[in-house]
Design a protein around this motif. Structure first.
Motif, PDB file in Angstrom:
ATOM      1  N   LYS A  83       7.064  18.011  -6.653  1.00 34.81           N
ATOM      2  CA  LYS A  83       7.485  18.782  -5.489  1.00 34.81           C
ATOM      3  C   LYS A  83       7.625  17.830  -4.305  1.00 34.81           C
ATOM      4  N   LEU A  84       7.590  18.409  -3.115  1.00 31.67           N
ATOM      5  CA  LEU A  84       7.645  17.579  -1.905  1.00 31.67           C
ATOM      6  C   LEU A  84       6.324  16.832  -1.757  1.00 31.67           C
ATOM      7  N   PRO A  85       6.345  15.608  -1.253  1.00 26.94           N
ATOM      8  CA  PRO A  85       5.134  14.774  -1.268  1.00 26.94           C
ATOM      9  C   PRO A  85       3.960  15.398  -0.531  1.00 26.94           C
ATOM     10  N   TRP A  86       4.234  16.088   0.612  1.00 25.43           N
ATOM     11  CA  TRP A  86       3.098  16.673   1.340  1.00 25.43           C
ATOM     12  C   TRP A  86       2.450  17.807   0.553  1.00 25.43           C
ATOM     13  N   LYS A  87       3.231  18.427  -0.330  1.00 24.89           N
ATOM     14  CA  LYS A  87       2.626  19.464  -1.195  1.00 24.89           C
ATOM     15  C   LYS A  87       1.862  18.802  -2.340  1.00 24.89           C
ATOM     16  N   ASP A  88       2.441  17.749  -2.885  1.00 21.84           N
ATOM     17  CA  ASP A  88       1.770  17.027  -3.979  1.00 21.84           C
ATOM     18  C   ASP A  88       0.429  16.465  -3.518  1.00 21.84           C
ATOM     19  N   LEU A 102       0.831  -1.212   0.000  1.00 27.26           N
ATOM     20  CA  LEU A 102       0.000   0.000   0.000  1.00 27.26           C
ATOM     21  C   LEU A 102       0.864   1.261   0.000  1.00 27.26           C
ATOM     22  N   TYR A 103       1.947   1.256   0.770  1.00 28.24           N
ATOM     23  CA  TYR A 103       2.823   2.434   0.770  1.00 28.24           C
ATOM     24  C   TYR A 103       3.465   2.623  -0.605  1.00 28.24           C
ATOM     25  N   LEU A 104       3.904   1.511  -1.205  1.00 27.08           N
ATOM     26  CA  LEU A 104       4.522   1.599  -2.537  1.00 27.08           C
ATOM     27  C   LEU A 104       3.553   2.202  -3.531  1.00 27.08           C
ATOM     28  N   GLN A 105       2.296   1.759  -3.442  1.00 26.51           N
ATOM     29  CA  GLN A 105       1.276   2.290  -4.371  1.00 26.51           C
ATOM     30  C   GLN A 105       1.085   3.795  -4.173  1.00 26.51           C
ATOM     31  N   VAL A 106       0.932   4.211  -2.931  1.00 28.82           N
ATOM     32  CA  VAL A 106       0.725   5.637  -2.644  1.00 28.82           C
ATOM     33  C   VAL A 106       1.947   6.449  -3.084  1.00 28.82           C
ATOM     34  N   ALA A 107       3.149   5.929  -2.777  1.00 30.36           N
ATOM     35  CA  ALA A 107       4.384   6.665  -3.109  1.00 30.36           C
ATOM     36  C   ALA A 107       4.525   6.830  -4.615  1.00 30.36           C
ATOM     37  N   ILE A 108       4.222   5.771  -5.370  1.00 29.34           N
ATOM     38  CA  ILE A 108       4.323   5.861  -6.840  1.00 29.34           C
ATOM     39  C   ILE A 108       3.301   6.859  -7.379  1.00 29.34           C
ATOM     40  N   ILE A 109       2.068   6.817  -6.833  1.00 27.80           N
ATOM     41  CA  ILE A 109       1.019   7.751  -7.289  1.00 27.80           C
ATOM     42  C   ILE A 109       1.455   9.191  -7.042  1.00 27.80           C
ATOM     43  N   VAL A 110       1.947   9.457  -5.830  1.00 27.93           N
ATOM     44  CA  VAL A 110       2.328  10.831  -5.464  1.00 27.93           C
ATOM     45  C   VAL A 110       3.525  11.290  -6.302  1.00 27.93           C
ATOM     46  N   ALA A 111       4.526  10.416  -6.445  1.00 30.48           N
ATOM     47  CA  ALA A 111       5.725  10.779  -7.216  1.00 30.48           C
ATOM     48  C   ALA A 111       5.384  10.972  -8.695  1.00 30.48           C
ATOM     49  N   TRP A 112       4.445  10.176  -9.196  1.00 27.91           N
ATOM     50  CA  TRP A 112       4.066  10.236 -10.629  1.00 27.91           C
ATOM     51  C   TRP A 112       3.332  11.538 -10.949  1.00 27.91           C
ATOM     52  N   HIS A 113       2.461  11.950 -10.000  1.00 30.58           N
ATOM     53  CA  HIS A 113       1.626  13.126 -10.270  1.00 30.58           C
ATOM     54  C   HIS A 113       2.277  14.440  -9.906  1.00 30.58           C
ATOM     55  N   GLY A 114       3.321  14.410  -9.131  1.00 26.80           N
ATOM     56  CA  GLY A 114       3.915  15.683  -8.723  1.00 26.80           C
ATOM     57  C   GLY A 114       5.420  15.627  -8.801  1.00 26.80           C
ATOM     58  N   ILE A 159      12.009   5.678  -5.099  1.00 25.31           N
ATOM     59  CA  ILE A 159      10.829   5.783  -5.974  1.00 25.31           C
ATOM     60  C   ILE A 159      10.861   7.064  -6.812  1.00 25.31           C
ATOM     61  N   GLN A 160      11.076   8.201  -6.157  1.00 25.20           N
ATOM     62  CA  GLN A 160      11.030   9.475  -6.891  1.00 25.20           C
ATOM     63  C   GLN A 160      12.047   9.557  -8.039  1.00 25.20           C
ATOM     64  N   PRO A 161      13.325   9.119  -7.811  1.00 19.84           N
ATOM     65  CA  PRO A 161      14.292   9.214  -8.932  1.00 19.84           C
ATOM     66  C   PRO A 161      13.921   8.339 -10.124  1.00 19.84           C
ATOM     67  N   MET A 162      13.045   7.345  -9.937  1.00 18.74           N
ATOM     68  CA  MET A 162      12.710   6.417 -11.033  1.00 18.74           C
ATOM     69  C   MET A 162      11.599   6.946 -11.927  1.00 18.74           C
ATOM     70  N   VAL A 163      10.870   7.954 -11.450  1.00 13.55           N
ATOM     71  CA  VAL A 163       9.665   8.375 -12.187  1.00 13.55           C
ATOM     72  C   VAL A 163      10.010   9.000 -13.547  1.00 13.55           C
ATOM     73  N   ALA A 164      10.969   9.924 -13.551  1.00 16.87           N
ATOM     74  CA  ALA A 164      11.316  10.604 -14.821  1.00 16.87           C
ATOM     75  C   ALA A 164      11.811   9.622 -15.881  1.00 16.87           C
ATOM     76  N   PRO A 165      12.792   8.746 -15.582  1.00 17.42           N
ATOM     77  CA  PRO A 165      13.217   7.780 -16.599  1.00 17.42           C
ATOM     78  C   PRO A 165      12.085   6.864 -17.051  1.00 17.42           C
ATOM     79  N   THR A 166      11.208   6.511 -16.119  1.00 22.12           N
ATOM     80  CA  THR A 166      10.085   5.626 -16.466  1.00 22.12           C
ATOM     81  C   THR A 166       9.181   6.296 -17.491  1.00 22.12           C
ATOM     82  N   LYS A 167       8.860   7.566 -17.241  1.00 19.12           N
ATOM     83  CA  LYS A 167       8.002   8.295 -18.189  1.00 19.12           C
ATOM     84  C   LYS A 167       8.671   8.387 -19.557  1.00 19.12           C
ATOM     85  N   ALA A 168       9.987   8.666 -19.538  1.00 15.93           N
ATOM     86  CA  ALA A 168      10.718   8.808 -20.807  1.00 15.93           C
ATOM     87  C   ALA A 168      10.682   7.509 -21.606  1.00 15.93           C
ATOM     88  N   ILE A 169      10.948   6.394 -20.941  1.00 11.59           N
ATOM     89  CA  ILE A 169      10.973   5.093 -21.642  1.00 11.59           C
ATOM     90  C   ILE A 169       9.567   4.707 -22.077  1.00 11.59           C
TER      91      ILE A 169
END
Length: 1762
Positions: free
Chosen positions: A312-317, A298-310, A488-498
């Motif tokens: 900034k800092l997670p509490w702001k996202d 559940l934490y992994l899911q929430v973290a990926i969702i937050v990192a994917w959509h924003g 998790i956060q560092p993986m989002v940008a490369p994931t979107k690019a690929i």
């Protein structure tokens, strides 16, 4: 004192053998019978009174309650005798511990009631659980009933044999027999017969035949049907299944009483599994610990969702509405996970469903339906939210209303979790609800979990709750923060690019479009694996610092060396008195707050040297004398163990209070150099006496040194000069003048202080003459003359004339004519005056020593033991009671056929390098060998060569005490007995006894025969004469014993060694049997239990007996004490627990310490056992302890660097690791021995281990699981330690780790782990998981992570995706992965294994020492070893869960100095390390060839360095850590032997060490017994080998960049051709090679021609290049291995076909290939100069630095032969 044995009146000349107390002969003078408590217990058991007389039984006036029960219920005679003594000792010891018994000669009713309550507590709980009234009638008016109930239970337990593993089965039996007992006692009349009621069965051995054998038979049938534990666990019932059958009230109807053998229970197949079905699957990890995985997912899911959509800092996202709503998908996932869990429960536990348990099926179905409905509801509600939002194009009220609806549904869904949190905060409510047996509560909890007799009320108190919750909240906060920002956060940008990559040019055939999305999976997989396991790393870090903190508060490591010991030594006597001597206080005060505060304050004063009483201990105090007795006994023991030399004994002993010194005579080691410093101070300091004396007195040791030197010198001079002579009166006058001057405080005025060094030197010269072996009287007289001259002429400030001297009485009245002054006045004491010359030597040491003696004792082990013991006395421990009032205890050691004492042949026989065990030991323990030779010479040995003749027995023992032998263990355990004897003496000794003992018991006058055996009771030492001459032989402290010490020690301590096959060893004349007898002969408290097989009649029938024997000192032979018949063969499950179980009936007391064959103990530690046992009376949290964890010291760390790594790893676990588990985490279990069990608690709850075949292969830890599940409490105590040996060679270490890993694999499947995973609260469940099976699971995940990483990179490289990503996408792809993976992998290897060691060493040895040790370990390639070890754990843990095959692996406990052959290493590591290492190595090479980024060397190295390190570690470690592993000649011969082994054919009696075929069969045997899912998973895993071919063939030149599927299909032609050619050549070899060799050569030639022709044709007519041949090999060889691996899954079918031989030939070819690949780097390293020497230094550095002559050990160049 003589030991009399019981003599029954007129029964014949031979007395009845007894175990501890001669119960049958209460008039004998045995010391145990002097206790009023023993007499009271005996009298209580004789109160048969008006009970009905048993029919058909000989009844006498001496018959007691146990005879009565035995006669009525048909118990065996020896079972009755055994339990009589057992019960009597329990009662007597309980009575001894009463504060003030009302009547000393009669048994207090409180004692029998307390014992009955403890013994039958589990029975009462069982009755309450089933809703049955216990058959225990009120005992207030008839205390005899308590005795009858206790005796009946013990008699049932004592004869139950294997049934003892099933405690509730025993409850069932007791329940019915207690009912029969009540009827007998109350004189019930049977309604049918009209006669007095009788038991359900009676007669000789009726209990065995009517109860034990029928139930034993069903256990045996089930065990036999398990195929030695290889059949699936779900197909047969183990001990737990049969025991849990008795957890249902229906059992009363199903089995009946007397037992109805026609019922289904007694027939195989009629009754299925009970309570739990063990299924072999990795999903058990999820099923048992579902709460953990739900949290992580559940934490992994929430973290990926937050990192994917924003960005900034997670509490702001999270403030963005869309992100918030997307996060609600966690509820869909959560409900889906519950659905998955319900499917798992149904899929694994369907075997439990039966007609008797219909509700189980209903609950399974309902749970599945409800969780599916929740998943559906959440999905629909979620979709409706977005539909509404899309329609309204904004977050309208309607959309928000739908969100509210979703949240209401979520609140209902979360209700059970909220309730669980509430009950977690108030744990006593949860405990009450779980423990109560109200029907309404069953109904309420029915939905959540099955009702279970165990696992109820496991919550801890509020304070403990807060402690471990804070630990885990902190850890999880750090872990999740780290995971979000660095994983998790560092993986989002490369994931979107690929993911959005367009126009990818694939270099192979692409089956699916947009498969770049698969690249995302490849990128994320290792990251997710690391995310799932890295709590293990954070746990290692947090637990290390927590453990250090707890250790600091426990005062560990405050005294680290002899320098710190010197600073504390003056408080040491008070600390010993405070902790080891019983406190003098009234019983009413015991345990009150006032006493606790007083103890706390005294400890504080001791620890920090506060207050006058702890500053100085003057010599006339009893406390100091008591301390001296104990200290000297410790030093004596060290000398007997040869870890001190005679000179060191002199420096360390506290000498007797002789020569009227008047101050504490501290050990010389403390006084060294002090006199020299005092003299230099006196010489330099100008001023009055008082000032000088005040300066000297600032140092306590200096003050004592000065006073002792003065009075010692005075006594010495006045003793050697004859009385009644003028010289004597002159010397006396001199000393009178000195003392008058000192009293007047004019010494510095009347005498010249600068002359003192001259006097000092003159005295030293005199003492040198007195201590020389050949004394020259002339020199002595000369020295006295010069000393006299200095004292009379140079020393006084005013020079006196001869007349003035004569007048003062300081010169002879008449001049001596023709002779020297003193010439006829000197008379030296005789050489036999040992005490006198010891004092002279001591005085010489004080005068002569000028260094700090910081290296005394020289022996590292002696230094470690002294510092640990002294440090422990300043730690918190309970106050010791008197020995008579302490708890009684036993020690139990299971033994099979290991070494007892090394024989002469074993010591002398040399290995291939010419090194014998003795030579090896002489070099490793060089200082101990020197001390041993010194001791033997003192016993009369002249030359060292005589040792093989006169001192052979001592030599054998000396060597055995340095190995892992039974004799070492027995010696260590018997220190308990010796310590108890001494403490008993000190408890009751009067002041005069202690004073005599002080004069007697110094080491100076000890019995120095060096024998560690015997107790010196036969001769009492005479009183010391005026010259203090005491015979060496008679002056042991034990000479002062009054006789009762022996009786008290036996009452409190029993040592039973369970030598399972001792009977057959005796029958076969095995020398081990004689050696065991020797141990019994020399150790009075030692008993041996064994299983005796007796042939019955002419058939093959046998009867089995549990037998207990001892050595009778009076009869001088072994005597049999008890013989109790067993229902059948002992071993139905695992061997070791069955062996322990058969012998446990012969143990005694309230506690039992389980000690393994590789353990040792120490005399000084044995002194603290009274304190340890008092822990049972303390509360730890809301419970008192039931299992006391004890610290271990690994004594095998000095043998080699490998042993050191193992020792360091083990030490950090058994100290820091277990400290944290006990406090604050509250999940310490039982990890092997030497823990101390609450004996009565455990024997009524299934014993001290579990024994079901295979599932309980790690039998020890299940005792801890069982203890926790049944509401026990496990603690850990570090003020006492026990020695432990560990495996010292890589092969031994690997086999041990394989055993433990396999055991953990089996634990993962077990009901105990499942129940603990579900019944412990969330945080304790986390602690439990990460310290047991989770550790092994996460080790396996780390290895899988490496696999996922390298396979993922290979996929990206050969598919062409990597080059497209490199040119199109952001280069952060690799950066992200490098940061995530390599960082984590390095942490895993380095910190994970090293940090706990560094922290623990910092605590106990100091920070700099810890860092230096760590650096040394790295230089000795410790990381390589730990990486290799990780592979072992991962392989065996994974394989066990997948296929089973766990088995006991005998590692052997010998010394590892010999070289292991290549073939042996290959057999052991081929499947676990070599093949896996080769696979990863090949992947990395292929990746280097085809990767777009490998052109950049730095990026390639950064990406793959840790993977390459793993490959090197897995392939080369067995040779790096193998003596002579890089010796060229050995490597050559080894490979030759390997090839012979490969080609050796198998056969009926051929072993795997002789033939590859046999080894291959054994190695693939687990595939024969694996289940369906095991086979499916094995095939899926093996498919990876086909990927090489698919990936590489498109890169061959012949493919000409064609990406058609035909390219791959055509490549199979090569595979088929190769197989055909191989089969043809193999067939030709088998058919023609022997007789028609020319045909075989012809076939070979044709094959070679065809291959060459094919290559030429391809070169000529296609784009085929020569390099393609080598590339093709890399592509095709893995395919072949994949085919073999898959075919082996069908082994049972293929074995019956002709194809099997071909398959075996292929497999042999591959093993030759693997062997060549492994030997290649080895050959290169052996060629390189300097490598063998470096390897030797790396392997043996630790031992090398301690004097081990490695060049000799390995080259066998011995300078002398023994």
């Amino acid at each position: 004192m003589s030991h009399h044995y019981s003599r029954p009146p007129s029964t014949g000349p031979q007395p009845t053998p007894y175990n501890i107390i001669p119960i049958n002969d209460v008039l004998s003078d045995h010391p145990s019978l002097r206790f009023a408590e023993v007499r009271a217990a005996t009298a209580a058991l004789l109160t048969v009174g008006e009970l009905p007389v048993p029919p058909d039984a000989t009844w006498t006036r001496s018959s007691d309650l146990l005879d009565w029960l035995g006669a009525f219920f048909g118990f065996q005679r020896d079972n009755v005798r055994n339990q009589r003594e057992h019960l009597l000792l329990l009662l007597a010891n309980y009575q001894m511990r009463l504060p003030q018994p009302d009547q000393i000669d009669s048994l207090d009713p409180v004692v029998s009631r307390k014992l009955r309550k403890k013994l039958l507590k589990n029975y009462c709980s069982w009755c309450a659980y089933l809703g049955v009234t216990p058959n225990l009638w009120p005992t207030d008016r008839d205390p005899r009933r308590d005795l009858l109930y206790s005796a009946l239970y013990l008699l049932i337990w004592g004869e139950a044999a294997n049934l003892r593993f099933m405690p509730e089965c025993l409850c069932y039996i007791f329940h019915h027999m207690a009912r029969d007992l009540n009827r007998l006692v109350d004189g019930f009349i049977d309604d049918y017969t009209g006669q007095p009621a009788r038991p359900a069965f009676s007669g000789e051995n009726a209990f065995l035949h009517n109860v034990v054998i029928p139930i034993y038979q069903i256990v045996k049938v089930e065990a036999d049907s398990s195929g030695g534990g290889t059949k699936p666990h779900s197909k047969w019932r183990n001990y737990d299944d049969i025991n849990e059958y008795f957890w249902s009230r229906d059992v009363f109807k199903r089995i009946g009483w007397p037992l109805d053998l026609s019922r289904g229970f007694f027939h195989k197949g009629k009754v299925g599994k009970t309570g739990f079905v063990e299924q072999r699957s990795f999903l058990n990890i999820y099923r048992s610990f579902d709460r953990l995985w739900v949290m992580l997912i559940l934490y992994l899911q929430v973290a990926i969702i937050v990192a994917w959509h924003g960005d900034k800092l997670p509490w702001k996202d999270l403030q963005v509405r869309d992100t918030q709503i997307t996060c609600l998908t966690v509820f869909i996932t959560w409900a889906g996970l519950r659905f998955f869990q319900s499917l798992l429960d149904a899929g694994t536990q369907y075997g439990l469903i039966s007609r008797e348990r219909p509700f189980l099926l209903i609950r399974m179905v309902l749970k599945t339906i409800v969780s599916a409905v929740w998943t559906l509801v959440f999905s629909i509600l979620y979709v409706r939210i977005w539909n509404q939002k899309d329609r309204d194009k904004r977050w309208s009220n309607a959309a928000n209303q739908r969100v509210t609806t979703f949240l209401y549904a979520s609140a209902v869904f979360l209700l059970p979790e909220v309730l669980a949190i509430a009950l977690f905060i108030i744990p006593w409510v949860r405990n009450f609800l779980e423990k109560s047996n109200w029907k309404i509560l069953y109904a309420l909890t029915w939905w959540f979990q099955s009702r279970s007799f165990v696992g109820r009320g496991l919550r801890e108190g509020i304070f403990d709750n807060v402690k471990y919750s804070l630990f885990w909240v902190g850890l999880l906060a750090v872990k999740f923060t780290f995971s979000y920002f660095l994983q998790i956060q560092p993986m989002v940008a490369p994931t979107k690019a690929i993911y959005h990559l367009k126009g990818v040019e694939y270099t192979w055939h692409e089956f699916f479009s947009r498969s770049n999305r698969f690249a995302v999976v490849v990128l994320w997989l290792p990251v997710i694996l690391i995310y799932l396991m890295d709590i293990q790393i954070w746990y290692a870090i947090f637990s290390s610092f927590t453990g250090a903190l707890v250790g600091l508060f426990s005062h560990l490591g405050e005294i680290r060396d002899t320098r710190q010991l010197r600073l504390r030594f003056q408080f040491f006597a008070s600390a010993m008195q405070f902790n080891l001597m019983p406190e003098e206080q009234l019983f009413q005060e015991h345990g009150t707050m006032r006493v606790k505060f007083r103890n706390f304050w005294q400890r504080l004063k001791l620890r920090y040297g506060l207050g006058r009483p702890y500053r100085k201990i003057e010599a006339n105090q009893v406390e100091a004398r008591r301390f001296a007795l104990i200290w000297n006994k410790i030093i004596t023991t060290f000398r007997e163990e040869d870890i001190l030399s005679d000179h060191e004994v002199l420096l360390l002993e506290l000498p007797p209070d002789v020569w009227n010194v008047g101050v504490v005579r501290w050990p010389c080691i403390l006084l060294c150099n002090e006199l020299s410093l005092a003299l230099s101070r006196a010489k330099e300091l100008k001023g009055p006496d008082r000032r000088l004396w005040r300066k000297i007195c600032k140092n306590e040791y200096r003050r004592c040194a000065v006073i002792e030197a003065y009075y010692g010198a005075k006594h010495l001079l006045l003793t050697i000069v004859k009385e009644q002579t003028e010289e004597h009166s002159i010397l006396s006058q001199l000393f009178i003048d000195f003392e008058d001057s000192m009293r007047a405080e004019k010494f510095t005025v009347e005498y010249k202080m600068p002359v003192l060094p001259k006097i000092h030197n003159s005295l030293k010269s005199l003492l040198k003459e007195l201590t020389s072996t050949k004394k020259d009287m002339t020199k002595v007289v000369n020295q006295l003359q010069s000393l006299y001259d200095i004292l009379v002429r140079d020393f006084p400030s005013e020079k006196k004339t001869m007349d003035q001297l004569k007048q003062a009485g300081l010169a002879p009245s008449r001049p001596s004519e023709g002779r020297l002054f003193f010439e006829n006045a000197v008379e030296l004491p005789g050489e036999e005056n040992d005490v006198y010359y010891r004092q002279v030597k001591r005085l010489q040491t004080i005068l002569a020593s000028t260094d700090s003696m910081s290296n005394v004792p020289k022996n590292i082990e002696a230094r470690r033991r002294i510092t640990f013991f002294s440090n422990s006395l300043f730690m918190n421990m309970p106050r010791a009671p008197q020995v008579e009032k302490m708890m009684a205890f036993s020690v139990l050691t299971p033994y099979y056929s290991e070494e007892v004492v090394y024989s002469k042949e074993q010591l002398r026989s040399e290995n291939e390098d010419g090194v014998s065990i003795l030579f090896y030991l002489q070099k490793i323990y060089a200082d101990e060998w020197t001390n041993f030779v010194e001791r033997m010479k003192r016993q009369g040995m002249v030359k060292e060569e005589e040792i093989w003749d006169k001192g052979l027995q001592e030599l054998r023992l000396w060597a055995s005490y340095r190995g892992q032998t039974l004799s070492r263990t027995v010696r260590g355990m018997m220190y308990y007995y010796k310590a108890l004897e001494m403490l008993t003496f000190l408890d009751s000794a009067a002041e005069v006894d202690i004073r005599d003992g002080r004069e007697l018991g110094s080491v100076s006058s000890r019995r120095q025969d060096g024998s560690p055996h015997g107790h010196g009771r036969d001769s009492i030492g005479q009183s010391p004469t005026s010259s203090r001459t005491v015979s060496r032989v008679n002056s042991d402290v034990s000479a002062l014993f009054k006789g009762h010490e022996y009786g008290t020690a036996l009452m409190k301590f029993t040592y039973v060694v369970a030598c399972q096959i001792y009977g057959s060893q005796k029958a076969k004349k095995d020398p081990r049997a004689d050696e065991i007898l020797y141990l019994m002969k020399n150790n009075e408290a030692l008993r041996v239990a064994y299983v005796d097989e007796v042939e019955k009649g002419t058939g093959n029938e046998k009867e089995y007996y549990s037998v207990l024997v001892k050595y009778d000192q009076k009869l001088e032979k072994e005597v049999e004490i008890y013989r109790i018949r067993l229902p059948g063969p002992l071993k139905l499950g695992e061997g070791k627990p069955e062996n322990q179980n058969h012998a446990i009936i012969f143990t005694r007391g309230d506690a039992v310490q389980t000690i393994d064959m590789n353990q040792d103990s120490y005399f000084e530690e044995a002194l603290k056992l009274r304190n340890l046992l008092e822990e049972y009376n303390r509360h730890y949290g809301i419970r008192k302890p039931t299992l006391l964890g004890v610290r271990e010291h690994v004594f095998t760390g000095s043998v080699s660097s490998l042993a050191w790594f193992m020792s360091a790893q083990e030490t950090s676990f058994v100290t820091l690791g277990q400290r944290v588990l006990a406090n604050p985490l509250k999940v310490r279990m039982h990890y092997g021995h030497p823990d101390v069990f609450d004996r009565l608690w455990f024997i009524t709850r299934g014993g001290i281990s579990k024994a079901s075949k295979t599932i309980n292969i790690s039998e020890d830890i299940f005792a801890g699981f069982n203890c926790t599940l049944r509401g026990g409490n496990v603690t850990h105590h570090e003020y006492i330690q026990v020695g432990k040996g560990r495996d010292v060679g890589l092969n031994q270490v690997s086999m041990f780790e394989a055993k433990v890993s396999s055991g953990n694999g089996e634990q993962t499947l077990s009901r105990d782990v499942y129940r603990l995973g579900h019944r412990l609260d969330f945080f304790r469940m986390l602690s439990f998981f990460y310290t047991t099976v989770g550790f092994y699971f996460n080790t396996m995940v780390v290895v899988l992570c490496v696999y996922a990483f390298v396979w993922g990179r290979l996929y990206l490289a050969v598919s062409g995706l990597e080059s497209s990503i490199r040119s199109e996408a952001d280069s952060t792809t690799n950066a992200a992965l490098v940061t995530v993976l390599n960082q984590q992998f390095i942490i895993q290897l380095g910190l994970f294994t090293a940090l706990p060691m560094i922290i623990e060493n910092s605590l106990e040895l100091g920070f700099l020492n810890a860092i230096w040790d760590f650096i040394k370990m790295q230089l000795q390639l410790a990381s390589m070893f730990y990486t290799f070890s990780m592979g072992t754990k991962a392989h065996y843990y994974g394989r066990t869960i997948l296929h089973g095959g766990a088995k006991y692996r005998a590692t052997g406990r010998g010394f590892v100095v010999q070289h292991k052959s290549f073939a042996e290493n290959y057999r052991l590591y081929a499947r676990s390390h070599f093949i896996k290492g080769i696979e990863i190595g090949v992947i990395l090479c292929v990746y280097a060839s085809y990767s777009a980024i490998s052109k950049n060397s730095f990026v390639y190295i950064a990406l793959t360095i840790s993977s390459w390190f793993l490959v090197v570690s897995w392939i080369l470690s067995p040779f790096v850590f193998n003596p002579s592993g890089f010796d060229w000649l050995k490597t050559y011969y080894d490979f030759e032997e390997f090839m012979n082994w490969i080609w050796c054919p198998g056969g009926i009696s051929v072993k795997s060490e002789q033939s590859w075929e046999v080894w291959w069969e054994e190695e693939t045997d687990h595939l024969r017994t694996t289940g369906l899912w095991g086979k499916v998973l094995e095939i899926i895993l093996d498919l990876r080998y086909f990927f090489f071919q698919f990936g590489i063939v498109y890169h061959l030149h012949i493919a000409s960049n064609n990406t058609s599927i035909l390219v791959y299909l055509l490549s199979w032609i090569c595979i088929v051709a190769a197989v055909v050619l191989f089969v043809v050549v193999s067939h030709a070899r088998n058919k023609y090679s022997a007789k028609k060799h020319i045909y075989y050569r012809m076939v070979q030639a044709i094959t070679i021609v065809l291959v060459i022709a094919a290559v030429v044709v391809l070169l000529e007519f296609t784009n085929f290049k020569f390099v393609d041949i080598f590339t093709s090999m890399v592509a095709f060889f893995p395919t072949g291995w994949g085919i073999i691996s898959i075919l082996l899954v069908f082994k049972p079918i293929l074995k019956r076909t002709a194809m099997w031989d071909t398959l075996r030939s292929f497999a042999r070819f591959y093993d030759v290939l693997f062997g060549l690949v492994v030997v290649a780097p080895l050959a290169v390293l052996t060629w390189l100069p300097g490598i063998p020497e470096m390897q030797t230094r790396i392997l043996f550095n630790e031992a090398f630095s301690r004097g081990l002559q490695i060049s000799r050990i390995l080259a066998g160049k011995k300078t002398h032969t023994n």
